[in-house]
Structure formats: structure tokens, C-alpha cells
Design a protein around this motif. Structure first.
Motif, PDB file in Angstrom:
ATOM      1  N   THR A 227       0.796  -1.237   0.000  1.00  0.00           N
ATOM      2  CA  THR A 227       0.000   0.000   0.000  1.00  0.00           C
ATOM      3  C   THR A 227       0.830   1.290   0.000  1.00  0.00           C
ATOM      4  O   THR A 227       0.537   2.196  -0.786  1.00  0.00           O
ATOM      5  CB  THR A 227      -1.014  -0.033   1.168  1.00  0.00           C
ATOM      6  OG1 THR A 227      -2.031  -0.967   0.799  1.00  0.00           O
ATOM      7  CG2 THR A 227      -1.648   1.323   1.437  1.00  0.00           C
ATOM      8  N   ASN A 402     -15.526  -3.810   7.790  1.00  0.00           N
ATOM      9  CA  ASN A 402     -15.755  -2.496   7.190  1.00  0.00           C
ATOM     10  C   ASN A 402     -14.895  -1.397   7.808  1.00  0.00           C
ATOM     11  O   ASN A 402     -14.571  -0.413   7.150  1.00  0.00           O
ATOM     12  CB  ASN A 402     -17.243  -2.131   7.267  1.00  0.00           C
ATOM     13  CG  ASN A 402     -18.039  -2.900   6.224  1.00  0.00           C
ATOM     14  OD1 ASN A 402     -17.454  -3.601   5.394  1.00  0.00           O
ATOM     15  ND2 ASN A 402     -19.348  -2.787   6.265  1.00  0.00           N
ATOM     16  N   ASP A 403     -14.497  -1.572   9.059  1.00  0.00           N
ATOM     17  CA  ASP A 403     -13.624  -0.576   9.705  1.00  0.00           C
ATOM     18  C   ASP A 403     -12.170  -0.746   9.299  1.00  0.00           C
ATOM     19  O   ASP A 403     -11.353   0.131   9.539  1.00  0.00           O
ATOM     20  CB  ASP A 403     -13.699  -0.708  11.236  1.00  0.00           C
ATOM     21  CG  ASP A 403     -14.991  -0.111  11.788  1.00  0.00           C
ATOM     22  OD1 ASP A 403     -15.712   0.547  11.010  1.00  0.00           O
ATOM     23  OD2 ASP A 403     -15.271  -0.326  12.981  1.00  0.00           O
ATOM     24  N   ASN A 404     -11.841  -1.894   8.722  1.00  0.00           N
ATOM     25  CA  ASN A 404     -10.435  -2.145   8.397  1.00  0.00           C
ATOM     26  C   ASN A 404      -9.968  -1.228   7.270  1.00  0.00           C
ATOM     27  O   ASN A 404     -10.726  -0.915   6.346  1.00  0.00           O
ATOM     28  CB  ASN A 404     -10.236  -3.616   7.998  1.00  0.00           C
ATOM     29  CG  ASN A 404      -8.785  -4.028   8.069  1.00  0.00           C
ATOM     30  OD1 ASN A 404      -8.052  -3.962   7.096  1.00  0.00           O
ATOM     31  ND2 ASN A 404      -8.348  -4.396   9.266  1.00  0.00           N
ATOM     32  N   GLU A 405      -8.712  -0.826   7.386  1.00  0.00           N
ATOM     33  CA  GLU A 405      -8.109   0.073   6.398  1.00  0.00           C
ATOM     34  C   GLU A 405      -8.150  -0.529   4.980  1.00  0.00           C
ATOM     35  O   GLU A 405      -8.320   0.175   3.994  1.00  0.00           O
ATOM     36  CB  GLU A 405      -6.654   0.284   6.868  1.00  0.00           C
ATOM     37  CG  GLU A 405      -5.786   1.051   5.957  1.00  0.00           C
ATOM     38  CD  GLU A 405      -4.301   0.949   6.338  1.00  0.00           C
ATOM     39  OE1 GLU A 405      -3.941   0.291   7.338  1.00  0.00           O
ATOM     40  OE2 GLU A 405      -3.499   1.538   5.592  1.00  0.00           O
ATOM     41  N   TYR A 406      -7.989  -1.855   4.911  1.00  0.00           N
ATOM     42  CA  TYR A 406      -7.909  -2.514   3.602  1.00  0.00           C
ATOM     43  C   TYR A 406      -9.270  -3.062   3.184  1.00  0.00           C
ATOM     44  O   TYR A 406     -10.131  -3.321   4.023  1.00  0.00           O
ATOM     45  CB  TYR A 406      -6.922  -3.682   3.668  1.00  0.00           C
ATOM     46  CG  TYR A 406      -5.512  -3.284   4.026  1.00  0.00           C
ATOM     47  CD1 TYR A 406      -4.667  -2.729   3.066  1.00  0.00           C
ATOM     48  CD2 TYR A 406      -5.023  -3.464   5.318  1.00  0.00           C
ATOM     49  CE1 TYR A 406      -3.369  -2.366   3.384  1.00  0.00           C
ATOM     50  CE2 TYR A 406      -3.723  -3.109   5.640  1.00  0.00           C
ATOM     51  CZ  TYR A 406      -2.900  -2.559   4.673  1.00  0.00           C
ATOM     52  OH  TYR A 406      -1.619  -2.205   4.989  1.00  0.00           O
ATOM     53  N   GLY A 407      -9.416  -3.300   1.896  1.00  0.00           N
ATOM     54  CA  GLY A 407     -10.677  -3.897   1.412  1.00  0.00           C
ATOM     55  C   GLY A 407     -10.441  -4.733   0.166  1.00  0.00           C
ATOM     56  O   GLY A 407     -11.131  -4.564  -0.832  1.00  0.00           O
ATOM     57  N   ASN A 428     -17.677  -3.765   2.674  1.00  0.00           N
ATOM     58  CA  ASN A 428     -16.846  -2.841   1.900  1.00  0.00           C
ATOM     59  C   ASN A 428     -15.542  -3.516   1.493  1.00  0.00           C
ATOM     60  O   ASN A 428     -14.496  -3.355   2.130  1.00  0.00           O
ATOM     61  CB  ASN A 428     -16.532  -1.590   2.722  1.00  0.00           C
ATOM     62  CG  ASN A 428     -17.756  -0.733   2.939  1.00  0.00           C
ATOM     63  OD1 ASN A 428     -18.710  -0.789   2.153  1.00  0.00           O
ATOM     64  ND2 ASN A 428     -17.759   0.041   4.005  1.00  0.00           N
ATOM     65  N   TRP A 450     -10.907  -2.492  -2.607  1.00  0.00           N
ATOM     66  CA  TRP A 450     -11.412  -1.173  -2.250  1.00  0.00           C
ATOM     67  C   TRP A 450     -10.474  -0.581  -1.199  1.00  0.00           C
ATOM     68  O   TRP A 450      -9.549  -1.220  -0.734  1.00  0.00           O
ATOM     69  CB  TRP A 450     -12.819  -1.279  -1.647  1.00  0.00           C
ATOM     70  CG  TRP A 450     -13.931  -1.580  -2.617  1.00  0.00           C
ATOM     71  CD1 TRP A 450     -13.813  -1.986  -3.916  1.00  0.00           C
ATOM     72  CD2 TRP A 450     -15.339  -1.516  -2.345  1.00  0.00           C
ATOM     73  NE1 TRP A 450     -15.063  -2.177  -4.459  1.00  0.00           N
ATOM     74  CE2 TRP A 450     -16.019  -1.896  -3.521  1.00  0.00           C
ATOM     75  CE3 TRP A 450     -16.089  -1.178  -1.221  1.00  0.00           C
ATOM     76  CZ2 TRP A 450     -17.419  -1.937  -3.608  1.00  0.00           C
ATOM     77  CZ3 TRP A 450     -17.478  -1.221  -1.301  1.00  0.00           C
ATOM     78  CH2 TRP A 450     -18.141  -1.599  -2.482  1.00  0.00           C
ATOM     79  N   LYS A 451     -10.781   0.617  -0.800  1.00  0.00           N
ATOM     80  CA  LYS A 451     -10.068   1.333   0.271  1.00  0.00           C
ATOM     81  C   LYS A 451      -8.555   1.344  -0.006  1.00  0.00           C
ATOM     82  O   LYS A 451      -8.155   1.581  -1.151  1.00  0.00           O
ATOM     83  CB  LYS A 451     -10.439   0.724   1.630  1.00  0.00           C
ATOM     84  CG  LYS A 451     -11.951   0.812   1.909  1.00  0.00           C
ATOM     85  CD  LYS A 451     -12.313   0.402   3.327  1.00  0.00           C
ATOM     86  CE  LYS A 451     -12.510  -1.083   3.471  1.00  0.00           C
ATOM     87  NZ  LYS A 451     -12.979  -1.503   4.788  1.00  0.00           N
ATOM     88  N   ALA A 452      -7.717   1.057   0.994  1.00  0.00           N
ATOM     89  CA  ALA A 452      -6.261   1.176   0.780  1.00  0.00           C
ATOM     90  C   ALA A 452      -5.682   0.026  -0.046  1.00  0.00           C
ATOM     91  O   ALA A 452      -4.471  -0.087  -0.212  1.00  0.00           O
ATOM     92  CB  ALA A 452      -5.544   1.259   2.124  1.00  0.00           C
ATOM     93  N   SER A 453      -6.550  -0.835  -0.573  1.00  0.00           N
ATOM     94  CA  SER A 453      -6.068  -1.918  -1.441  1.00  0.00           C
ATOM     95  C   SER A 453      -6.065  -1.523  -2.914  1.00  0.00           C
ATOM     96  O   SER A 453      -5.636  -2.316  -3.760  1.00  0.00           O
ATOM     97  CB  SER A 453      -6.942  -3.173  -1.247  1.00  0.00           C
ATOM     98  OG  SER A 453      -6.835  -3.642   0.085  1.00  0.00           O
TER      99      SER A 453
END
Ligand code: NAD
Length: 495
Positions: A227, A402-407, A428, A450-453
Motif C-alpha cells: 500500500t 468495514n472498519d479495516n483500512e484494507y478492502g 466494503n 477497495w479502500k487502501a487496497s
């Protein structure tokens, strides 16, 4: 000792920077090769050769391009064993796993053989009187791929099959830790009839990557890796006017509901947690046990651990190989220590296993009663360490994911179709498995988290890959009124 050079203009090309890096066999700990590390001038030469080749390749007919892809597919399918052996030697994963990686890469080549269909545009006749409007998709020119160590064959194939089929020239900067698979692919492309310069390999580290990111003739960059580097690639590449898709790290959760089939869930946790020694971006890192299934699940996973055969990946009996480097092994071992110190229950400690001393081995580790503040939970470990978090309800499990930084990926194990459908709706993450622990999409869908992934908006390979490696042009055309045509169209009498 073996020396690994670049592949520019259809030929092996020795580096000129004077910088080289070591390549190890992780199963023996021995340095087996050195690899040239390119500087900006070498990147420039590689891009120049690619640019020259891109012009002609763009003009190659769709059937010619498709024919090269079919030939490449045939060669790759018949020589999977050769490439798998190269992957195992430098990466360490067991041969069966390396062959699996090649098979998943092959799917992307198969998808790209359909390029004549995939490049089709749209056509609207008579958008206004006498006016037709149509769209065409055209290649970008020179595109680059920067790939991680953990899939040295598959990830380059995720990118290059679609990029090349679409009519681009592709410059690959593979991981400097296991670069030989890239060179092998370069030779195979040549054998398949791809014109020289359309597939290029430049080996290197940050210096080479930085030169790619600012090069004015590189139109797009595909990246897969951790990341922090993905974020850097995205920000730097886009600020230099490039299209960028940058796939980052992961912390994949597998939720096990109380009604799940226990043995299937335990088997899945083993294969997804410890396969390739946990060095997969879709590896399961956290098992979220909901309610009363926690005790029997931890017991079932723990009972399977002693049966995992750890050893040199070239031994057909081995099921799990070493980690990529001594430093990485030590870092992963450090997380086990931190987990124990921070209050996790160490059910199995891989550091205690009796393993070959020279290679970069670490045994399978299981931590129970992990909580979200612990570093084994917050960080991507990328090793054979599985953490179990216990919660009481589905809602709590969902909240964790869903709270995790990664997705990147996630999975749910249940026999309840309604719960699975609700999870698919709520979660998410970019890739979701229902009783499937590693839901890597087949090649005719696209891969991305998604997210930081993921940085950027385009997933990799499949339809998103075609979209990423081409740009759309819309043509609006009007021809003279048929009544005034220089050819006698029999107008208007025939109407
Ligand atoms: P990495 O980020 O260290 O390296 C990836 C690439 O970036 C390599 O080619 C490397 O040479 C280059 N690089 C490294 N440091 C750089 C820097 N400072 N500046 C510019 N370039 C740099 O990743 P890795 O250790 O090779 O691979 C493991 C990581 O990749 C894990 O985080 C894993 O989750 C991730 N990964 C993600 C996916 C995905 O699909 N999302 C797939 C595979 C791996």
C-alpha cells in the motif's frame, strides 16, 4: 553465478548502471544470481525501443494480434512446468502452487485472445438526419507494469496479455527479488511471433520505477505491491499525466458464522491462511469466529496444523515453502512475539518448528483471542500467521471488516443464503467469497480491492483491463445528401 540482464528490443541487454542486486533461493538461503538494476538512461532506452515498436504493433490487424496471443497461449500451456520451476527456485513457493499461479495467468491470455470482440465500439446510425455517430477504442502507446515478488508470473500476465492484445507496447519492471520469470516470458512472446520491442523487461528497484513514473512517453502505469508504494506510484504517476491503476496490500477477513460447515471452514482457513506461506494478497489473515463456533473452529484448525508439510518447494511432498527473504522471515517472527506480548493466545508457534536452518522457513502460526488493537491485527503480516478474533454477532463481524483500512478480499462461511446475500450487500471490499476463501475473479471479470487496497478507479485484467489500456474516440460523420451523390444511387425513386 547466474546473471540476469534486461530484455530490450527483443534481445537480452546487459545493464550499464553498474548496480546489481542479489537473487536468492529462499529454500537454501543461497544467492543464486545477481540482477542488473536499471538507471534512468536505461529506462529511456527501453521506452524508446518500445515506442518504436508500438507504432507498427498498433497497425497489426486484430486477427494478427489474436493469432500471436493464441500461439503464446499454446506455448505457455505446454511449458508450464518450466516456468513453475523458475518461480519455485526464486520465490520458494511449492511447485504445485507455482503451477497454479501460471494457470491463473494463462486465463488472462485466453481472455485476451478474444481481442477482436473486446475492442468493438458502438455505432448509432442516423443520430441526426444523415449523421452517424460511432466510437472506437485505440491503444495508448507505451504502457508499463511494476510487479511484486509474490506472483512473478501471474501478475505480469494479468497486465501484459490485455495491454499487448489491445495494441500497446508493454514495459515490465518485475520485482528485483525474483526477476527470471519475466525474462522467460519475454522469450516466449518472441517465440509466439510478437514483434521485438512490444514486450520489454527492465530490471531494477526504486531508481528504475521513478524513471518510469516521470517518463513522458509512458502513457499508463499498472502497479501491484504494498500500500505505501501503491499510494506513491498513484500520486507520482498521475501528477505526471499518466493513467495509473495501483493495487496495494491487504488484510483479508474470513467470517465464520455459527451455522457454517465446520470442516469446510477449517480446511479453507488452512489453505487460504498458509498457502504460499501466507505471501498472497488474497491470503486470509484474520478468521472472525462468530458465537459458539469459535472453540470447535480453533480446535479444528489447530488439529490440521501439524499435518502441513513444510519444506523445499521443489520436493513434491512439500505443501508450504519458505518466505522470500531472511529479513522478511524475521519480521514475520517479530509479529508472533508482539502478538504474544500484547495478549493473544499462541495456539501454535511456527518459530518452534524444526525446519531447515539455511532456508528462510517459518512454521505455521495460529493466534487466538486477537483484538483489533494488536499489531498482528492492524498490520499486513504477509506470512504464515493466522489470527482468530472472536465476536458475538454477525453485525460485529461485519463492522470489523468495514472498519479495516484494507478492502481487498473477504469471505463468509455459512449455510444461510440470506446471511450470505446480506453480507455481499453490506461489506466494503472489492472481492467477496461465499464459502470460498480466496475469491480471485475469473479472467472475464476484473480483479481489485477497495479502500487502501486500490488507488485509482480501474480494476485489473478482464473488461477493466481493456478499458484501462485503451482510450475511446467518438466519430460524428455526415455524408452528402444521397440525392446529390456522384454515384447514381437511384435516389429517391428506389425508396
Ligand atoms: P513492494 O511494494 O515492496 O514492491 C512492489 C514493486 O514496487 C516492486 O517491483 C519493487 O521493486 C517496487 N518498489 C519497492 N519499493 C519501492 C519504492 N520505494 N519506490 C518505487 N518502487 C518501489 O511489494 P512486494 O513486497 O514485492 O509485494 C508484496 C506486497 O504486494 C504485499 O503488500 C501484497 O499485499 C501486495 N500485493 C497486492 C496484490 C493485489 O492484487 N492487491 C497482489 C499481490 C501482492
Amino acid at each position: 553465478m547466474n546473471h540476469i540482464a534486461h530484455w530490450i528490443g527483443g534481445a537480452e541487454t546487459a545493464g550499464t548502471s553498474g548496480r546489481v542486486g542479489p537473487v536468492f533461493n529462499p529454500a537454501t538461503g543461497e544467492q543464486i544470481a545477481s540482477v542488473d538494476l536499471a538507471n534512468a538512461a536505461e529506462i529511456d532506452a527501453a521506452v524508446e525501443a518500445a515506442k518504436a515498436a508500438a507504432r507498427g504493433w498498433r497497425e497489426a490487424s486484430l486477427s494478427k494480434r489474436s493469432a500471436v496471443l493464441f500461439k503464446f497461449r499454446e506455448l505457455l500451456a505446454s511449458r508450464t512446468g518450466e516456468l513453475s520451476a523458475i518461480v519455485t527456485r526464486e520465490h520458494g513457493k511449492v511447485l504445485a502452487d507455482a503451477a497454479g499461479e501460471v494457470a491463473r495467468g494463462l486465463e488472462n491470455v485466453e481472455f485476451a485472445t478474444g481481442i477482436p470482440h473486446l475492442m468493438k465500439g458502438n455505432f448509432s446510425e442516423q443520430a441526426a438526419t444523415g449523421v452517424d455517430v460511432y466510437s472506437i477504442r485505440q491503444p495508448l502507446g507505451v504502457v508499463a507494469g511494476i510487479t511484486p515478488f509474490n506472483f512473478p508470473a501471474m501478475v505480469p500476465l494479468w497486465m501484459c496479455a490485455t495491454a499487448i492484445a489491445s495494441g500497446n507496447a508493454f514495459v515490465l519492471k518485475p520485482s528485483e527479488k525474483d526477476p527470471s520469470a519475466a525474462l522467460w516470458l519475454a522469450r516466449l512472446w518472441q517465440e509466439a511471433g510478437l514483434p521485438d520491442g512490444v514486450f520489454t523487461v527492465v530490471n531494477g528497484d526504486k531508481e528504475a520505477v521513478d524513471a518510469i513514473l516521470v517518463h513522458p512517453d509512458v502513457a499508463a502505469v499498472s502497479f501491484v505491491g504494498s500500500t505505501p508504494i501503491a499510494r506513491y506510484i498513484y500520486e507520482t504517476g498521475t501528477s505526471h499525466g499518466k493513467r495509473v491503476q495501483a493495487l496495494g496490500g491487504a488484510k483479508n477477513h474470513m467470517i465464520v458464522l455459527p451455522d457454517a460447515e465446520l470442516d469446510a471452514a477449517a480446511d479453507a482457513a488452512i489453505s487460504a491462511g498458509y498457502g504460499a506461506a501466507g505471501e498472497r494478497c488474497m491470503a486470509i489473515s484474520v478468521v472472525v469466529a462468530v458465537g459458539e463456533i469459535a472453540d470447535p473452529l480453533v480446535e479444528a484448525i489447530a488439529a490440521r496444523l501439524p499435518k502441513i508439510k513444510i519444506g523445499d518447494g521443489t520436493d513434491p511432498a512439500s505443501e508450504m515453502g519458505p518466505l522470500i527473504s531472511a529479513q522478511h522471515r524475521d519480521k514475520v517472527a517479530g509479529y508472533i512475539e508482539a502478538g504474544a506480548t500484547q495478549g493473544a493466545t499462541v495456539v501454535a508457534d511456527g518459530r518452534a518448528d524444526d525446519l531447515p536452518k539455511d532456508g528462510f522457513f517459518l512454521g505455521a502460526t495460529l493466534l487466538d483471542n486477537v483484538t483489533p488493537e494488536m499489531t498482528v491485527y492492524t498490520d499486513e503480516i504477509f506470512g504464515p500467521v493466522l489470527s482468530v478474533v472472536r465476536v458475538d454477532t454477525y453485525a460485529e463481524a461485519l463492522q470489523l471488516v468495514n472498519d479495516n483500512e484494507y478492502g481487498n478480499g473477504t469471505a463468509i462461511f455459512t449455510r444461510d443464503g440470506g446471511a450470505a446475500r446480506q453480507f455481499q450487500f453490506d461489506v466494503n471490499a472489492g472481492m467477496v467469497g461465499v464459502n470460498v476463501p480466496i475469491p480471485v475473479p475469473v479472467a472475464y471479470y476484473s480483479f481489485g480491492g477497495w479502500k487502501a487496497s486500490l488507488f485509482g478507479d480501474t480494476h485489473m485484467y478482464g473488461p477493466d483491463g481493456i478499458h484501462f489500456y485503451t482510450r475511446s474516440k467518438v466519430v460524428t460523420s455526415r455524408w452528402p445528401d444521397p440525392g446529390t451523390s456522384s454515384v447514381d444511387l437511384g435516389f429517391p425513386q428506389t425508396r
